[in-house]
Design an enzyme around this catalytic site. Structure first.
Site, short mmCIF file in Angstrom:
data_model
loop_
_atom_site.label_atom_id
_atom_site.label_comp_id
_atom_site.label_asym_id
_atom_site.label_seq_id
_atom_site.Cartn_x
_atom_site.Cartn_y
_atom_site.Cartn_z
CG ASP A 60 -10.02 -16.88 2.84
OD1 ASP A 60 -9.96 -15.66 3.08
OD2 ASP A 60 -10.90 -17.39 2.13
CB SER B 101 -0.91 0.02 1.23
OG SER B 101 -1.74 -1.12 1.23
CG HIS C 141 1.53 1.26 4.90
ND1 HIS C 141 2.64 1.01 4.11
CD2 HIS C 141 0.73 0.18 4.74
CE1 HIS C 141 2.51 -0.18 3.53
NE2 HIS C 141 1.36 -0.69 3.88
N1 SAH Z 1 -0.97 -4.22 3.45
C1 SAH Z 1 -0.08 -5.03 2.64
C2 SAH Z 1 -0.66 -5.61 1.36
C3 SAH Z 1 -1.79 -4.92 0.70
S1 SAH Z 1 -2.32 -5.69 -0.82
C4 SAH Z 1 1.15 -4.21 2.29
O1 SAH Z 1 1.07 -2.98 2.34
O2 SAH Z 1 2.17 -4.80 1.96
C5 SAH Z 1 -3.52 -6.80 -0.17
C6 SAH Z 1 -3.00 -8.18 0.16
O3 SAH Z 1 -4.12 -8.96 0.57
C7 SAH Z 1 -2.35 -8.93 -1.00
O4 SAH Z 1 -1.08 -9.36 -0.62
C8 SAH Z 1 -3.30 -10.11 -1.24
O5 SAH Z 1 -2.64 -11.29 -1.66
C9 SAH Z 1 -3.91 -10.28 0.15
N2 SAH Z 1 -5.21 -10.95 0.18
C10 SAH Z 1 -6.25 -10.77 -0.67
N3 SAH Z 1 -7.28 -11.58 -0.34
C11 SAH Z 1 -6.89 -12.27 0.77
C12 SAH Z 1 -7.51 -13.26 1.58
N4 SAH Z 1 -8.74 -13.72 1.34
N5 SAH Z 1 -6.82 -13.73 2.64
C13 SAH Z 1 -5.56 -13.31 2.90
N6 SAH Z 1 -4.90 -12.40 2.17
C14 SAH Z 1 -5.56 -11.88 1.11
#
Ligand code: SAH
Length: 237
Positions: free
Chosen positions: A146, A60, A65
């Protein structure tokens, strides 16, 4: 404005976020200064924009953040338990660990194993020996699964929950993971449609309130297949 916070170094980026009043709490500013985004973002880490991680996921933008951690900071005290769903790069786990240690716990759920394995590596390169012992002791946990289902142990309660991907309806499983008192920061809405950040607060009597904040654009909280199907999207290193 948020996109004007871009800089050439982590320290300058954090200064810009503070000057824009997106960061204002001194211990939060310290945690951002002590966490080099350059170790978590494969490209242009100090640009105030999301960056591609691979598998359809992004780290993000710094201003998101900042807003998220400021929103949760009262619940991120030493000894607190924090959960990050869709933990992606692992950046927020490193920031939150600095706020809840000593004595706290930080749990991340990410459903793409390749991203989670890379996040552990990034976390260790950022946090060194300290990070290694947090992981060994189970104080910081990177879980592949998940996030819509919540933490594998439904009995564990968290002071602060951050959700890094959008979902049309807030899952009950996540609300029941909140301590009384506890707070969740979550983007709500369909992908590609209007989404809003909601702050969900459970008070000390267990009463839950949902507060709609501002419009955002997040990737969806979805099935792992949705992300894997994003074609030739290997991990960006
Ligand atoms: N906040 C994090 C990532 C944001 S992107 C950062 O800043 O690095 C959102 C993330 O959610 C991605 O990595 C994606 O793979 C994950 N995601 C999406 N659906 C999900 C689910 N059902 N369970 C776990 N993670 C999930």
């Amino acid at each position: 404005m948020a996109w004007r916070c871009s800089a050439s170094t982590n320290a300058k980026l954090v200064d810009n976020l503070a000057a824009a009043q997106l960061l204002s709490t001194s211990r939060v500013i310290d945690a951002f200064k002590a966490t080099d985004r350059g170790l978590f973002s494969p490209r242009r880490p100090y640009e105030d924009a999301p960056q591609y991680l691979g598998y359809g996921a992004t780290i993000s933008a710094p201003h998101m953040h900042a807003v998220a951690v400021e929103s949760l900071h009262e619940y991120l005290y030493p000894g607190a338990a924090a959960l990050d769903i869709g933990s992606g790069s692992g950046y927020l786990l490193a920031v939150m660990a600095k706020l809840v240690m000593p004595g706290g716990k930080v749990c991340g759920i990410e459903h793409i194993r390749e991203l989670n394995d890379a996040a552990v590596e990034r976390f260790l390169s950022s946090e060194g020996e300290q990070g290694n012992s947090w992981i060994k002791n189970g104080d910081v946990v990177f879980w592949t699964g998940d996030g819509r289902k919540g933490w594998p142990d439904p009995e564990i309660k968290f002071d602060a929950i951050h959700v890094g991907a959008a979902i049309p309806v807030v899952p009950e499983s996540l609300i029941s993971h909140l301590k009384s008192p506890g707070k969740m920061f979550i983007p709500v809405g369909e992908a590609g449609d209007t989404q809003h950040i909601y702050e969900i607060v459970k008070d000390s009597a267990g009463v839950v309130t949902h507060n709609r904040k501002f419009g955002v654009s997040y990737v969806p909280l979805a099935d792992a297949e949705y992300y894997y199907s994003k074609g030739d999207n290997p991990l960006v290193t």
